[in-house]
Design an enzyme around this catalytic site. Sequence first.
Site, mmCIF file in Angstrom:
data_model
loop_
_atom_site.group_PDB
_atom_site.id
_atom_site.type_symbol
_atom_site.label_atom_id
_atom_site.label_comp_id
_atom_site.label_asym_id
_atom_site.label_seq_id
_atom_site.Cartn_x
_atom_site.Cartn_y
_atom_site.Cartn_z
ATOM 1 N N LYS A 97 -9.826 -24.516 35.765
ATOM 2 C CA LYS A 97 -9.562 -25.898 35.350
ATOM 3 C C LYS A 97 -10.485 -26.860 36.110
ATOM 4 O O LYS A 97 -11.088 -27.763 35.522
ATOM 5 C CB LYS A 97 -8.098 -26.225 35.669
ATOM 6 C CG LYS A 97 -7.463 -27.188 34.705
ATOM 7 C CD LYS A 97 -5.970 -27.303 35.002
ATOM 8 C CE LYS A 97 -5.143 -27.149 33.755
ATOM 9 N NZ LYS A 97 -3.710 -27.315 33.967
ATOM 10 N N THR A 154 8.625 -34.686 37.322
ATOM 11 C CA THR A 154 10.038 -34.964 37.022
ATOM 12 C C THR A 154 10.898 -34.009 37.849
ATOM 13 O O THR A 154 10.812 -32.792 37.669
ATOM 14 C CB THR A 154 10.287 -34.763 35.518
ATOM 15 O OG1 THR A 154 9.390 -35.616 34.814
ATOM 16 C CG2 THR A 154 11.720 -35.073 35.143
ATOM 17 N N LYS A 212 14.395 -41.230 35.223
ATOM 18 C CA LYS A 212 13.531 -40.409 34.357
ATOM 19 C C LYS A 212 14.365 -39.501 33.452
ATOM 20 O O LYS A 212 14.170 -39.434 32.239
ATOM 21 C CB LYS A 212 12.584 -39.587 35.246
ATOM 22 C CG LYS A 212 11.758 -38.559 34.516
ATOM 23 C CD LYS A 212 10.757 -39.178 33.567
ATOM 24 C CE LYS A 212 10.134 -38.126 32.686
ATOM 25 N NZ LYS A 212 9.238 -38.660 31.679
ATOM 26 N N CYS A 234 8.794 -31.806 27.801
ATOM 27 C CA CYS A 234 9.744 -32.625 28.559
ATOM 28 C C CYS A 234 11.181 -32.596 28.049
ATOM 29 O O CYS A 234 12.084 -32.208 28.788
ATOM 30 C CB CYS A 234 9.240 -34.065 28.617
ATOM 31 S SG CYS A 234 7.761 -34.210 29.631
ATOM 32 N N LYS A 264 13.429 -29.279 28.474
ATOM 33 C CA LYS A 264 13.759 -28.887 29.849
ATOM 34 C C LYS A 264 14.495 -30.009 30.586
ATOM 35 O O LYS A 264 15.385 -29.747 31.385
ATOM 36 C CB LYS A 264 12.508 -28.442 30.607
ATOM 37 C CG LYS A 264 11.647 -29.555 31.162
ATOM 38 C CD LYS A 264 10.572 -29.026 32.083
ATOM 39 C CE LYS A 264 9.561 -30.080 32.468
ATOM 40 N NZ LYS A 264 10.067 -31.181 33.290
ATOM 41 N N LYS A 289 4.051 -31.869 18.466
ATOM 42 C CA LYS A 289 3.925 -33.146 17.748
ATOM 43 C C LYS A 289 2.440 -33.387 17.495
ATOM 44 O O LYS A 289 1.599 -32.678 18.074
ATOM 45 C CB LYS A 289 4.561 -34.284 18.548
ATOM 46 C CG LYS A 289 3.830 -34.628 19.837
ATOM 47 C CD LYS A 289 4.455 -35.861 20.474
ATOM 48 C CE LYS A 289 3.671 -36.278 21.700
ATOM 49 N NZ LYS A 289 4.218 -37.444 22.363
HETATM 50 P P1 NAD Z 1 1.048 -29.033 33.662
HETATM 51 O O1 NAD Z 1 1.663 -27.681 33.696
HETATM 52 O O2 NAD Z 1 0.201 -29.444 32.519
HETATM 53 O O3 NAD Z 1 0.160 -29.230 34.996
HETATM 54 C C1 NAD Z 1 0.561 -28.850 36.269
HETATM 55 C C2 NAD Z 1 -0.693 -28.527 37.089
HETATM 56 O O4 NAD Z 1 -0.320 -28.320 38.450
HETATM 57 C C3 NAD Z 1 -1.410 -27.254 36.632
HETATM 58 O O5 NAD Z 1 -2.765 -27.545 36.374
HETATM 59 C C4 NAD Z 1 -1.247 -26.305 37.821
HETATM 60 O O6 NAD Z 1 -2.358 -25.422 37.997
HETATM 61 C C5 NAD Z 1 -1.136 -27.286 38.978
HETATM 62 N N1 NAD Z 1 -0.499 -26.723 40.182
HETATM 63 C C6 NAD Z 1 0.660 -26.036 40.284
HETATM 64 N N2 NAD Z 1 0.903 -25.705 41.569
HETATM 65 C C7 NAD Z 1 -0.115 -26.210 42.290
HETATM 66 C C8 NAD Z 1 -0.436 -26.199 43.677
HETATM 67 N N3 NAD Z 1 0.341 -25.598 44.575
HETATM 68 N N4 NAD Z 1 -1.574 -26.807 44.076
HETATM 69 C C9 NAD Z 1 -2.375 -27.413 43.188
HETATM 70 N N5 NAD Z 1 -2.140 -27.449 41.856
HETATM 71 C C10 NAD Z 1 -1.018 -26.862 41.428
HETATM 72 O O7 NAD Z 1 2.248 -30.051 33.864
HETATM 73 P P2 NAD Z 1 2.395 -31.541 33.248
HETATM 74 O O8 NAD Z 1 2.733 -31.470 31.811
HETATM 75 O O9 NAD Z 1 1.263 -32.365 33.713
HETATM 76 O O10 NAD Z 1 3.731 -31.986 34.010
HETATM 77 C C11 NAD Z 1 3.739 -32.248 35.402
HETATM 78 C C12 NAD Z 1 5.046 -32.930 35.742
HETATM 79 O O11 NAD Z 1 5.133 -34.203 35.098
HETATM 80 C C13 NAD Z 1 6.302 -32.170 35.310
HETATM 81 O O12 NAD Z 1 7.307 -32.399 36.244
HETATM 82 C C14 NAD Z 1 6.677 -32.829 33.999
HETATM 83 O O13 NAD Z 1 8.042 -32.726 33.709
HETATM 84 C C15 NAD Z 1 6.299 -34.278 34.270
HETATM 85 N N6 NAD Z 1 5.984 -35.069 33.078
HETATM 86 C C16 NAD Z 1 5.261 -34.520 32.081
HETATM 87 C C17 NAD Z 1 4.942 -35.302 30.967
HETATM 88 C C18 NAD Z 1 4.154 -34.725 29.819
HETATM 89 O O14 NAD Z 1 4.133 -35.347 28.750
HETATM 90 N N7 NAD Z 1 3.504 -33.579 29.964
HETATM 91 C C19 NAD Z 1 5.344 -36.648 30.911
HETATM 92 C C20 NAD Z 1 6.046 -37.177 31.978
HETATM 93 C C21 NAD Z 1 6.363 -36.378 33.071
#
Ligand code: NAD
Length: 442
Positions: A36, A122, A208, A264, A267, A325
């Site tokens: 990535k 979250t 949230k 989101c 879960k 979506k």
């Molecule tokens: P995602 O899975 O797309 O990204 C998470 C990233 O964190 C990955 O790239 C992973 O490699 C990295 N990661 C994990 N452990 C790590 C570590 N120890 N060191 C460095 N990098 C690490 O997740 P996302 O969709 O971006 O969601 C992240 C958070 O935000 C979640 O809690 C989610 O509920 C919340 N959230 C998501 C959305 C959404 O629309 N996707 C919206 C609001 C909130």
Amino acid sequence: MEKIAVVGTGYVGLVGGAGLADFGNTVIGVDMDEAKIRTLEKGEVPFYEPGLSEVVTRNVKEGRLSFTTDFASAVEECGIIFIAVGTPEGEDGAVDLSQVDTVARDIGRHMTGYRVIVQKSTVPVGTAVRLRRIIGENQSERYPFDVVSNPEFLREGSAVEDFMRPNRVVVGTESEKARETMREIYAPLYLIKTPIVETTCETAELIKYASNAFLATKISYINEMANLCETVGADVQTLAYAMGLDKRIGTKFLHAGAGYGGSCFPKDTKALVKIAEAAGCRASIVAAGIEVNQSQKRRMVEKVIEAAGGSIEGKTVCLLGLAFKPNTDDMRYAASIVLAEGIRDAGGTVRAFDPVAMDNARRLMPFVEYCHDAYEALEGAHVAALVTEWNEFRRLDIERMKKLMSSPAVVDCRNVYHPSDFEEHGFTYIGVGRGRHDVESS
Ligand code: NAD
């Protein structure tokens, strides 16, 4: 101003990191996923999100945004650390906090002075306290630090706009110093008069979940009404339109369909039920919404079987759209998965096309035949099911569809078509909650 490290460069971390850089901050995006980070270093965005590549490229070029896998140096270099790693569903529906715990432990190990730790993922109520404990236990020396809960509300598909122009920003912390730091970070949002809600960590964490569960429940509510409409011969489109005209209800999230999916709502609703349980309370409305959603997804399989005349054994179904979506390639908890697996289990073959989600879908559903466009996917199909309402599926050439398909039947899981447009061409049309679709203008 101190530099910011954003740990996790997924949807939230990358959009957030690029957005914070666009606000004028200097940001280092950190991820453990080397592939990535290599992609990002080449100037490419590793997932589909409209407008994101431009913001990333602009800020990298102007020297405000960089990427690394070197967690230790980022924590040494930056005074502010955002945590934006995944918080997936654990085995029993509760949140799996292992990624957050790992980051907290490593922050503790590598910090070399005062740090503001901002929780953007979250996370359940009590996580700020947990972070403080884990960071404290892992420090080599006693450095002071503050914890902030700053949940993210962006939507995939419009994430950049949502981050740059949010409806509100929530900042939970006990520390006035950290609150002041957050005000500086988000200074451009104060200029555009964005409401900023300053509160405690516990309230911020719960805001949230309460927001997401409310929206998810609204969807389940209208889906329940849609099912009632089907039984009594009413039309949910008109019903939702009329309900939405009441300003107390509003028009948003009142679209009957295949049920909510994505990374989101599924879960977060389950997590809220677990959070309530752990606190000795019951989130019974949210629990009922989850149940309605699960049965709504399965209901789409029944609709396909009905459109195929009662059985899909040996028949082919074309799925138009796979992502949870439009405008995203995210397949997490997508309705298409329940539909495709249900069709396969009932003896049918699945062909599909999605403009951007097919690479992700292939990994989850290798049994599906993936096609180059909608018309190729429709070839030989006995039923076409519109699953994701991408714009390009809104104006399909119905006569051409009829010629390509083995039998003319369409299941409109998103109620985007006018039933008569299909019925005039001899199609069987099945929508959601369109018991007697006598009003087509709404
Ligand atoms: P995602 O899975 O797309 O990204 C998470 C990233 O964190 C990955 O790239 C992973 O490699 C990295 N990661 C994990 N452990 C790590 C570590 N120890 N060191 C460095 N990098 C690490 O997740 P996302 O969709 O971006 O969601 C992240 C958070 O935000 C979640 O809690 C989610 O509920 C919340 N959230 C998501 C959305 C959404 O629309 N996707 C919206 C609001 C909130």
